[in-house]
Design an enzyme around this catalytic site. Structure first.
Site, PDB file in Angstrom:
ATOM      1  N   CYS A 102      60.598  51.524 -44.847  1.00  0.00           N
ATOM      2  CA  CYS A 102      61.703  51.932 -45.730  1.00  0.00           C
ATOM      3  C   CYS A 102      62.399  50.808 -46.477  1.00  0.00           C
ATOM      4  CB  CYS A 102      62.731  52.706 -44.916  1.00  0.00           C
ATOM      5  SG  CYS A 102      62.081  54.293 -44.362  1.00  0.00           S
ATOM      6  N   LYS A 145      71.358  57.452 -49.798  1.00  0.00           N
ATOM      7  CA  LYS A 145      70.231  56.922 -49.014  1.00  0.00           C
ATOM      8  C   LYS A 145      69.844  55.513 -49.486  1.00  0.00           C
ATOM      9  CE  LYS A 145      66.736  56.552 -46.340  1.00  0.00           C
ATOM     10  NZ  LYS A 145      66.909  56.279 -44.920  1.00  0.00           N
ATOM     11  N   GLU A 160      63.403  54.252 -36.789  1.00  0.00           N
ATOM     12  CA  GLU A 160      62.213  54.377 -35.938  1.00  0.00           C
ATOM     13  C   GLU A 160      62.490  53.689 -34.604  1.00  0.00           C
ATOM     14  OE1 GLU A 160      58.399  53.509 -37.668  1.00  0.00           O
ATOM     15  OE2 GLU A 160      58.963  54.567 -39.490  1.00  0.00           O
TER      16      GLU A 160
HETATM   17  N1  LIG Z   1      59.797  56.355 -41.331  1.00  0.00           N
HETATM   18  C1  LIG Z   1      61.107  56.270 -41.364  1.00  0.00           C
HETATM   19  O1  LIG Z   1      61.729  55.634 -40.533  1.00  0.00           O
HETATM   20  C2  LIG Z   1      61.890  56.984 -42.443  1.00  0.00           C
HETATM   21  C3  LIG Z   1      63.283  57.108 -42.324  1.00  0.00           C
HETATM   22  C4  LIG Z   1      63.985  57.777 -43.313  1.00  0.00           C
HETATM   23  C5  LIG Z   1      63.328  58.288 -44.417  1.00  0.00           C
HETATM   24  N2  LIG Z   1      61.973  58.158 -44.519  1.00  0.00           N
HETATM   25  C6  LIG Z   1      61.316  58.735 -45.692  1.00  0.00           C
HETATM   26  O2  LIG Z   1      60.674  59.937 -45.294  1.00  0.00           O
HETATM   27  C7  LIG Z   1      59.447  60.127 -46.025  1.00  0.00           C
HETATM   28  C8  LIG Z   1      58.292  60.288 -45.080  1.00  0.00           C
HETATM   29  O3  LIG Z   1      58.179  59.098 -44.316  1.00  0.00           O
HETATM   30  P1  LIG Z   1      57.249  59.035 -43.027  1.00  0.00           P
HETATM   31  O4  LIG Z   1      57.476  57.687 -42.436  1.00  0.00           O
HETATM   32  O5  LIG Z   1      57.454  60.232 -42.219  1.00  0.00           O
HETATM   33  O6  LIG Z   1      55.808  59.102 -43.739  1.00  0.00           O
HETATM   34  P2  LIG Z   1      54.389  59.343 -43.057  1.00  0.00           P
HETATM   35  O7  LIG Z   1      53.408  58.706 -43.947  1.00  0.00           O
HETATM   36  O8  LIG Z   1      54.455  58.961 -41.616  1.00  0.00           O
HETATM   37  O9  LIG Z   1      54.203  60.924 -43.115  1.00  0.00           O
HETATM   38  C9  LIG Z   1      53.989  61.662 -44.272  1.00  0.00           C
HETATM   39  C10 LIG Z   1      53.181  62.895 -43.939  1.00  0.00           C
HETATM   40  O10 LIG Z   1      53.020  63.687 -45.119  1.00  0.00           O
HETATM   41  C11 LIG Z   1      51.706  64.232 -45.117  1.00  0.00           C
HETATM   42  N3  LIG Z   1      51.296  64.602 -46.466  1.00  0.00           N
HETATM   43  C12 LIG Z   1      50.856  63.812 -47.475  1.00  0.00           C
HETATM   44  N4  LIG Z   1      50.546  64.533 -48.549  1.00  0.00           N
HETATM   45  C13 LIG Z   1      50.792  65.821 -48.228  1.00  0.00           C
HETATM   46  C14 LIG Z   1      50.630  67.050 -48.912  1.00  0.00           C
HETATM   47  N5  LIG Z   1      50.215  67.084 -50.170  1.00  0.00           N
HETATM   48  N6  LIG Z   1      50.947  68.191 -48.266  1.00  0.00           N
HETATM   49  C15 LIG Z   1      51.412  68.159 -46.982  1.00  0.00           C
HETATM   50  N7  LIG Z   1      51.583  67.026 -46.287  1.00  0.00           N
HETATM   51  C16 LIG Z   1      51.266  65.872 -46.904  1.00  0.00           C
HETATM   52  C17 LIG Z   1      50.864  63.123 -44.522  1.00  0.00           C
HETATM   53  O11 LIG Z   1      49.631  63.627 -44.030  1.00  0.00           O
HETATM   54  C18 LIG Z   1      51.783  62.597 -43.417  1.00  0.00           C
HETATM   55  O12 LIG Z   1      51.574  63.298 -42.212  1.00  0.00           O
HETATM   56  C19 LIG Z   1      59.356  58.925 -46.950  1.00  0.00           C
HETATM   57  O13 LIG Z   1      59.933  59.255 -48.181  1.00  0.00           O
HETATM   58  C20 LIG Z   1      60.210  57.891 -46.277  1.00  0.00           C
HETATM   59  O14 LIG Z   1      60.750  56.959 -47.186  1.00  0.00           O
HETATM   60  C21 LIG Z   1      61.255  57.531 -43.560  1.00  0.00           C
END
Ligand SMILES: NC(=O)c1ccc[n+]([C@@H]2O[C@H](COP(=O)([O-])OP(=O)(O)OC[C@H]3O[C@@H](n4cnc5c(N)ncnc54)[C@H](O)[C@@H]3O)[C@@H](O)[C@H]2O)c1
Length: 459
Positions: free
Chosen positions: A276, A218, A165
């Site tokens: 994370c 990961k 991020e």
């Molecule tokens: N944030 C990071 O830096 C990062 C980096 C690598 C991996 N990840 C992984 O990626 C994944 C997502 O992380 P994020 O930070 O983007 O999360 P986030 O909470 O910002 O976004 C998740 C999105 O999914 C949507 N959502 C929830 N339920 C849903 C459904 N049933 N149908 C459709 N959409 C739905 C939510 O409304 C939200 O917009 C996680 O597993 C996280 O561990 C995150």
């Protein structure tokens, strides 16, 4: 290629935008209609209310309506017609026992499987690809969900996301590596066409492996990064706090001059936050625990990181003799790191909790990006003590009239705080530097301020 991205948070939105920038037709789907509406407006303020990443609004602006489309549940069927790859990016937060809450993931998987089972042309191969960080074995679980719903000719794969991020767009454009875990040659082939610019790239590793290996990569990568951070916090910070003559910067330079040793993570701080590191290490511990494996190293890494988040408040009491009761404290930095407004698992959450538990009269907070986000986290309707927190548009305004300040985030602008402090508040005054941001400590000490840095003795 026609691509659907399900879940448009930090990961999904960035991924969708950068895929669209590369000329794919991307339909970004979310159940949160307010979010979808905000993204589809192209309006900076409305987009950044949800995801604030450098360069992201620009990419959305350039691709919106041509390559990039936002859809809610009503428009998903049309988006799925002719789709070749569907990326899964829903949240996978931790449960109380450290295991991964797969509720959103399962909901999206079942929703998609049901629709794919009745698509008009099942002869076209589609692959559902896990971008979310999910426990080892999730691709197998997804295969089960697809079979259960009778979704034919639909593959399951893992393609974990490593973006940091604050630099998400840049790292999506130029990742360190692409990892693809799948069973079927057709699914590997689809992903090569999703990422033609990275396949055979001279610098970017393109790794094709089993689903379980991709899922494990990961977790191992994230826990190793947190291990570096906890190593320096658990050893470097303790050394600097025990032996006043140890110069932390020289120590780091001397150790990391060895090119076998990472320079990344070689700093001391009041802990690493974000959505994370903490959740992923807890999940890996749970995965070991549920298979009867020991995990002492992971537990130590996690514990050290949690300890760092609030131990400076104890040092302030025991070393500086500071009594927080009924005092006013400025908190500089709320986001878990610079260049983001993300508060998830931020050390500042622990600092606020610790300050309120010690009876402070007020917390005057400032963050260049995260003030509004913090106000949502510290909603007085949830805890009346949060009424004691106020938000200020600058560090100088937050500091006014306070008895102490705590620096919790590594925003560059805090490097110049020494001058601001000297102009704004008179000693006796305690400065707790959780990020070693202050450069002119000698001058502040000479003027009578007390400085308590992470990784150093009280001065
Ligand atoms: N944030 C990071 O830096 C990062 C980096 C690598 C991996 N990840 C992984 O990626 C994944 C997502 O992380 P994020 O930070 O983007 O999360 P986030 O909470 O910002 O976004 C998740 C999105 O999914 C949507 N959502 C929830 N339920 C849903 C459904 N049933 N149908 C459709 N959409 C739905 C939510 O409304 C939200 O917009 C996680 O597993 C996280 O561990 C995150």
């Amino acid at each position: 290629m026609k691509i659907v991205v399900a879940g448009t948070g930090f990961v999904g939105l960035t991924h969708a935008a950068v895929l669209a920038e590369n000329g794919h037709e991307v339909h970004a789907y979310d159940i949160d209609l307010a979010k979808i509406g905000a993204y589809a407006s192209g309006d900076r303020e409305r987009i950044e209310h949800y995801v604030n990443e450098p360069g992201l609004v620009e990419v959305i602006g350039e691709t919106l309506g041509r390559y990039l489309f936002f859809v809610g549940p009503d428009a998903v069927d049309a988006a799925l017609e002719g789709v070749e790859a569907i990326f899964m990016a829903p949240p996978t937060p931790p449960n109380l026992d450290g295991s991964t809450d797969m509720t959103a993931y399962r909901a999206v998987a079942a929703f998609l499987a049901e629709r794919l089972a009745r698509r008009a042309d099942p002869s076209q191969r589609v692959v559902i690809v896990n971008k979310s960080t999910v426990p080892i074995g999730t691709v197998r679980m997804l295969q089960g969900i697809l079979t259960e719903h009778g979704a034919a000719n639909v593959g399951a794969a893992s393609n974990p996301e490593f973006l940091p991020e604050g630099n998400a767009v840049e790292k999506s454009r130029r990742p360190d590596r692409i990892v693809v875990g799948a069973d079927d040659a057709a699914d590997f082939e689809i992903l090569r066409r999703v990422y033609p610019q990275f396949h055979h790239h001279v610098r970017i590793g393109y790794i094709e492996t089993t689903p379980e290996t991709a899922e494990a990569i990961k977790y191992v990568a994230n826990t190793l990064l947190l291990t570096y951070i906890s190593f320096w916090n658990g050893i470097g910070a303790r050394l600097g706090e025990t032996f006043g003559e140890i110069d932390m910067e020289d120590l780091k330079r001397g150790v990391t001059a060895d090119d076998r040793i990472s320079t990344w993570g070689s700093y001391v701080s009041n802990g690493a936050g974000g959505s994370c590191f903490g959740k992923d290490i807890q999940s890996l511990m749970y995965q070991f625990r549920s298979h009867g494996q020991p995990y002492h190293l992971l537990q130590a890494v996690y514990d050290i990181n949690e300890f760092q988040k609030s131990y400076l408040l104890d040092r302030a009491v025991h070393e500086a003799g500071f009594n927080f009761n009924n005092r006013s404290v400025a908190l500089l930095g709320l986001a878990f790191k610079k260049h983001t407004n993300d508060m998830r698992d931020s050390s500042a959450l622990k600092v606020v909790e610790g300050l309120l538990a010690r009876g402070v009269r007020e917390v005057r907070a400032y963050d260049p990006l995260a003030n509004a986000e913090a106000a949502r986290w510290f909603d007085p309707a949830r805890n009346h003590l949060f009424e004691r927190i106020s938000y200020w548009p600058s560090a100088v305004e937050a500091i006014q009239g306070t008895d102490a300040l705590f620096i919790s985030t590594d925003w560059e602008e805090f490097r110049g705080l020494g001058e601001v402090i000297a102009r704004t508040v008179a000693p006796p005054y305690l400065i707790v530097d959780g990020r070693r941001m202050l450069g002119d400590v000698d001058r502040l000490v000479a003027k009578g301020y007390q400085v308590l840095p992470v990784g150093g003795k009280l001065r």
